[in-house]
Motif scaffolding. Structure first.
Motif, PDB file in Angstrom:
ATOM      1  N   LEU A 157       9.261  -2.215   1.326  1.00 38.81           N
ATOM      2  CA  LEU A 157      10.166  -3.039   0.529  1.00 38.81           C
ATOM      3  C   LEU A 157      10.662  -4.241   1.339  1.00 38.81           C
ATOM      4  O   LEU A 157      10.739  -5.364   0.821  1.00 38.81           O
ATOM      5  CB  LEU A 157      11.349  -2.195   0.042  1.00 38.81           C
ATOM      6  CG  LEU A 157      12.388  -2.928  -0.824  1.00 38.81           C
ATOM      7  CD1 LEU A 157      11.722  -3.466  -2.090  1.00 38.81           C
ATOM      8  CD2 LEU A 157      13.544  -2.003  -1.173  1.00 38.81           C
ATOM      9  N   VAL A 158      10.974  -4.013   2.607  1.00 41.38           N
ATOM     10  CA  VAL A 158      11.428  -5.100   3.477  1.00 41.38           C
ATOM     11  C   VAL A 158      10.332  -6.161   3.620  1.00 41.38           C
ATOM     12  O   VAL A 158      10.602  -7.375   3.547  1.00 41.38           O
ATOM     13  CB  VAL A 158      11.845  -4.555   4.855  1.00 41.38           C
ATOM     14  CG1 VAL A 158      12.050  -5.709   5.844  1.00 41.38           C
ATOM     15  CG2 VAL A 158      13.115  -3.735   4.747  1.00 41.38           C
ATOM     16  N   VAL A 162       1.546   0.477   4.249  1.00 48.27           N
ATOM     17  CA  VAL A 162       2.684   1.326   4.622  1.00 48.27           C
ATOM     18  C   VAL A 162       3.025   2.296   3.492  1.00 48.27           C
ATOM     19  O   VAL A 162       3.316   3.483   3.726  1.00 48.27           O
ATOM     20  CB  VAL A 162       3.906   0.452   4.975  1.00 48.27           C
ATOM     21  CG1 VAL A 162       5.168   1.305   5.099  1.00 48.27           C
ATOM     22  CG2 VAL A 162       3.657  -0.302   6.282  1.00 48.27           C
ATOM     23  N   TYR A 163       2.971   1.795   2.257  1.00 45.09           N
ATOM     24  CA  TYR A 163       3.281   2.664   1.108  1.00 45.09           C
ATOM     25  C   TYR A 163       2.123   3.607   0.781  1.00 45.09           C
ATOM     26  O   TYR A 163       2.319   4.812   0.608  1.00 45.09           O
ATOM     27  CB  TYR A 163       3.608   1.809  -0.109  1.00 45.09           C
ATOM     28  CG  TYR A 163       3.829   2.624  -1.354  1.00 45.09           C
ATOM     29  CD1 TYR A 163       5.026   3.330  -1.535  1.00 45.09           C
ATOM     30  CD2 TYR A 163       2.845   2.710  -2.338  1.00 45.09           C
ATOM     31  CE1 TYR A 163       5.223   4.099  -2.670  1.00 45.09           C
ATOM     32  CE2 TYR A 163       3.036   3.478  -3.470  1.00 45.09           C
ATOM     33  CZ  TYR A 163       4.219   4.174  -3.629  1.00 45.09           C
ATOM     34  OH  TYR A 163       4.410   4.949  -4.740  1.00 45.09           O
ATOM     35  N   ARG A 164       0.905   3.070   0.742  1.00 42.65           N
ATOM     36  CA  ARG A 164      -0.252   3.877   0.317  1.00 42.65           C
ATOM     37  C   ARG A 164      -0.584   4.965   1.314  1.00 42.65           C
ATOM     38  O   ARG A 164      -0.960   6.097   0.936  1.00 42.65           O
ATOM     39  CB  ARG A 164      -1.457   2.942   0.137  1.00 42.65           C
ATOM     40  CG  ARG A 164      -2.777   3.642  -0.180  1.00 42.65           C
ATOM     41  CD  ARG A 164      -2.744   4.275  -1.561  1.00 42.65           C
ATOM     42  NE  ARG A 164      -4.028   4.858  -1.903  1.00 42.65           N
ATOM     43  CZ  ARG A 164      -4.469   6.046  -1.465  1.00 42.65           C
ATOM     44  NH1 ARG A 164      -3.684   6.792  -0.694  1.00 42.65           N
ATOM     45  NH2 ARG A 164      -5.671   6.492  -1.811  1.00 42.65           N
ATOM     46  N   PHE A 165      -0.434   4.685   2.582  1.00 45.19           N
ATOM     47  CA  PHE A 165      -0.834   5.652   3.612  1.00 45.19           C
ATOM     48  C   PHE A 165       0.371   6.240   4.342  1.00 45.19           C
ATOM     49  O   PHE A 165       0.295   6.587   5.517  1.00 45.19           O
ATOM     50  CB  PHE A 165      -1.791   4.985   4.613  1.00 45.19           C
ATOM     51  CG  PHE A 165      -3.015   4.411   3.958  1.00 45.19           C
ATOM     52  CD1 PHE A 165      -3.996   5.247   3.438  1.00 45.19           C
ATOM     53  CD2 PHE A 165      -3.180   3.037   3.842  1.00 45.19           C
ATOM     54  CE1 PHE A 165      -5.129   4.715   2.828  1.00 45.19           C
ATOM     55  CE2 PHE A 165      -4.299   2.503   3.235  1.00 45.19           C
ATOM     56  CZ  PHE A 165      -5.280   3.342   2.718  1.00 45.19           C
ATOM     57  N   ILE A 210       8.863 -12.715  -0.479  1.00 43.39           N
ATOM     58  CA  ILE A 210       9.567 -13.374  -1.584  1.00 43.39           C
ATOM     59  C   ILE A 210      10.565 -14.395  -1.047  1.00 43.39           C
ATOM     60  O   ILE A 210      10.649 -15.529  -1.537  1.00 43.39           O
ATOM     61  CB  ILE A 210      10.268 -12.327  -2.463  1.00 43.39           C
ATOM     62  CG1 ILE A 210       9.225 -11.430  -3.147  1.00 43.39           C
ATOM     63  CG2 ILE A 210      11.150 -12.998  -3.507  1.00 43.39           C
ATOM     64  CD1 ILE A 210       9.823 -10.246  -3.878  1.00 43.39           C
ATOM     65  N   GLY A 211      11.337 -14.000  -0.042  1.00 47.64           N
ATOM     66  CA  GLY A 211      12.326 -14.910   0.538  1.00 47.64           C
ATOM     67  C   GLY A 211      11.693 -16.139   1.166  1.00 47.64           C
ATOM     68  O   GLY A 211      12.197 -17.264   1.027  1.00 47.64           O
ATOM     69  N   LEU A 249       1.793  -8.656   2.293  1.00 50.86           N
ATOM     70  CA  LEU A 249       1.675  -7.776   1.130  1.00 50.86           C
ATOM     71  C   LEU A 249       0.662  -6.660   1.389  1.00 50.86           C
ATOM     72  O   LEU A 249       0.864  -5.517   0.938  1.00 50.86           O
ATOM     73  CB  LEU A 249       1.272  -8.582  -0.105  1.00 50.86           C
ATOM     74  CG  LEU A 249       2.340  -9.528  -0.655  1.00 50.86           C
ATOM     75  CD1 LEU A 249       1.805 -10.291  -1.864  1.00 50.86           C
ATOM     76  CD2 LEU A 249       3.614  -8.759  -1.023  1.00 50.86           C
ATOM     77  N   PHE A 250      -0.395  -6.967   2.117  1.00 50.81           N
ATOM     78  CA  PHE A 250      -1.363  -5.921   2.480  1.00 50.81           C
ATOM     79  C   PHE A 250      -0.709  -4.890   3.405  1.00 50.81           C
ATOM     80  O   PHE A 250      -0.944  -3.674   3.259  1.00 50.81           O
ATOM     81  CB  PHE A 250      -2.576  -6.550   3.157  1.00 50.81           C
ATOM     82  CG  PHE A 250      -3.604  -5.555   3.614  1.00 50.81           C
ATOM     83  CD1 PHE A 250      -4.385  -4.868   2.694  1.00 50.81           C
ATOM     84  CD2 PHE A 250      -3.779  -5.298   4.966  1.00 50.81           C
ATOM     85  CE1 PHE A 250      -5.324  -3.938   3.117  1.00 50.81           C
ATOM     86  CE2 PHE A 250      -4.713  -4.377   5.399  1.00 50.81           C
ATOM     87  CZ  PHE A 250      -5.502  -3.699   4.472  1.00 50.81           C
ATOM     88  N   MET A 251       0.100  -5.369   4.347  1.00 53.45           N
ATOM     89  CA  MET A 251       0.815  -4.434   5.233  1.00 53.45           C
ATOM     90  C   MET A 251       1.770  -3.558   4.423  1.00 53.45           C
ATOM     91  O   MET A 251       1.857  -2.337   4.651  1.00 53.45           O
ATOM     92  CB  MET A 251       1.592  -5.217   6.294  1.00 53.45           C
ATOM     93  CG  MET A 251       0.718  -5.898   7.328  1.00 53.45           C
ATOM     94  SD  MET A 251       1.659  -6.981   8.428  1.00 53.45           S
ATOM     95  CE  MET A 251       2.833  -5.849   9.129  1.00 53.45           C
TER      96      MET A 251
END
Length: 281
Positions: A5-6, A61-64, A12-13, A55-57
């Protein structure tokens, strides 16, 4: 999950800051819009890569993320992925370099009709030299620098006798005319930079560097030194006044030549100038 999320919020920021930021270039006042276009291309390429990587990172982080009972599959290498990365990276780098090379070629290819001026940097002031009626600048060397010769013009060169010398004062340029800017440093590294012109170049002691430009609008623009040159570097500032041809010619006729500033007639020349000013007033 929090880290993913960060990373997404950083993307986005960053994008919002780029488009909504109040800090941007000053309005251009020369022909070098090509430089702006080159920087914009670089922004877009690096911005897309930055966004894609983060975004890939975040996805990885979320997927794995760690989950009970799930084991990671070890894959030491993937030639297909390496080829894709090599090709995409190569295309991206070429897309950033190619516009810069094109602009650089234009930057150092001076038009035949361009006039010449000289900018001299020294701690911590700007001085200028313009050709006289012969249209040619005389030779100069630091060995000739003295109280009556602050720019080091060669007193034995007849081409320099009518050169217009402007010591620590404003430089005037006519609008719409190309000019080749010769750059010379007397003491240390300097860099002549007018933000509205976009063009800039280091000034190296013992060498003469150059660039060219065509002023495209009238106005008064601040000169900055873009190379750290000592304690008073932030105060090394000047002004360039771009004006119509008639106003420029009127200003030029009021300036003094090297012959008037040096030699036996220096004092009498100053007296005549003061007298002439008194008669006009």
């Amino acid at each position: 999950m929090a880290i993913a999320l960060v990373l997404a919020l950083v993307v986005i920021g960053s994008v919002l800051f780029h488009f909504l930021s109040p800090w941007w270039w000053t309005p251009i006042a020369s022909n070098w819009a090509y430089i702006d276009h080159t920087i914009e291309i670089t922004f877009w390429i690096t911005g897309v890569v930055f966004t894609a990587v983060l975004l890939f990172m975040a996805y990885c982080v979320y997927r794995f993320r760690h989950r009970e009972g799930v084991r990671a599959a070890y894959q030491p290498e993937s030639k297909r992925l390496e080829w894709w990365l090599a090709v995409v990276t190569g295309v991206g780098v070429a897309a950033m370099l190619a516009p810069g090379l094109v602009v650089w070629h234009q930057f150092v290819t001076v038009p035949a009709e361009a006039s010449e001026i000289e900018v001299v940097g020294q701690q911590w002031q700007w001085s200028f030299r313009l050709p006289g009626k012969d249209g040619r600048l005389g030779r100069a060397d630091v060995a000739h620098i003295g109280s009556d010769n602050p720019l080091g013009l060669d007193p034995d060169d007849p081409n320099g006798r009518d050169d217009v010398v402007i010591e620590a004062d404003d430089l005037h340029l006519p609008v719409g005319r190309p000019v080749k800017v010769l750059l010379r440093a007397i003491d240390v590294l300097h860099d002549f930079y007018v933000p509205q012109f976009r063009a800039k170049m280091d000034m190296v002691p013992g060498a003469v560097t150059y660039f060219w430009l065509t002023p495209t609008r009238t106005g008064t623009f601040e000169v900055l030194c873009a190379e750290y040159c000592g304690l008073e570097h932030p105060h090394m500032r000047g002004r360039v006044v771009v004006e119509e041809a008639a106003d420029y010619q009127a200003w030029l006729e009021k300036q003094r030549t090297f012959a008037q500033l040096s030699g036996p007639g220096r004092a009498s020349g100053r007296a005549e100038t003061r007298l002439g000013q008194g008669e006009k007033s």
